[in-house]
Design an enzyme around this catalytic site. Structure first.
Site, PDB file in Angstrom:
ATOM      1  N   SER A  85       8.232  -2.694  -0.623  1.00 39.27           N
ATOM      2  CA  SER A  85       9.045  -2.469   0.575  1.00 39.27           C
ATOM      3  C   SER A  85       9.361  -3.736   1.359  1.00 39.27           C
ATOM      4  CB  SER A  85       8.366  -1.461   1.509  1.00 39.27           C
ATOM      5  OG  SER A  85       7.288  -2.060   2.182  1.00 39.27           O
ATOM      6  N   LYS A 122       4.959  -4.091   7.674  1.00 33.81           N
ATOM      7  CA  LYS A 122       6.354  -3.802   8.036  1.00 33.81           C
ATOM      8  C   LYS A 122       6.790  -4.681   9.205  1.00 33.81           C
ATOM      9  CE  LYS A 122       6.957  -0.023   5.460  1.00 33.81           C
ATOM     10  NZ  LYS A 122       6.156  -0.408   4.332  1.00 33.81           N
TER      11      LYS A 122
END
Length: 168
Positions: A85, A122
């Protein structure tokens, strides 16, 4: 002269290379005259577990190994990345991300974040009712968190560098 050149290239003593002496006596080459070589001082950073770069995974904190880190990188520990990701930020599956432990990060910075008992890597953004975690890969949707859908969201720390091995 050929033995000396080979010994110099291998950083070993010519006598050892030709079999006249036992042991592996090394020659210390003088690299001070080479313009683009700068010595890097390192320290060892503990790698304490894994972190997801994808769907959050259970945080498992224990020292697995130590890896070298430039002394100018202010990191407290490393985490092994699992997932894809964060690939658009240059962080790949298997990389070790160095984390500076701190409870707050700036908008858009890459952070290690604990979500209940899970951890993920993230970009962090504040929202009116909570926070949003965004991947650096368009195939993953942003993760929105508020008091209704999450008991605890805690910033573990700021990602400050990575250690990566080139995969052939």
């Amino acid at each position: 002269d050929k033995i000396y050149l080979i010994a110099e290239a291998l950083n070993v003593d010519p006598a050892w290379l030709s079999g006249r002496e036992s042991g592996n006596k090394t020659i210390s080459p003088d690299i001070s005259s080479i313009k683009n070589i700068v010595p890097i001082e390192k320290r060892m950073i503990p790698v304490i577990g894994t972190i997801a770069a994808g769907k959050p995974i259970i945080a498992d904190e224990h020292i697995e190994t130590y890896v070298p880190c430039d002394i100018d990188i202010h990191a407290d520990f490393g985490l092994i990345v699992h997932g894809d990701s964060m690939i658009d930020a240059g962080i790949y599956d298997g990389d070790i991300v160095f984390i500076k432990e701190q409870p707050v990060v700036e908008e858009g910075q890459i952070a290690a974040v604990r979500i209940d008992d899970d951890a993920t890597l993230k970009r962090f953004y504040k929202t009116e009712d909570g926070c949003m975690l965004i991947s650096a890969n368009p195939k993953y949707a942003p993760m929105h968190f508020s008091a209704e859908n999450c008991d605890t969201v805690q910033i573990i720390g700021l990602a400050v560098a990575k250690y990566s091995v080139i995969k052939q």
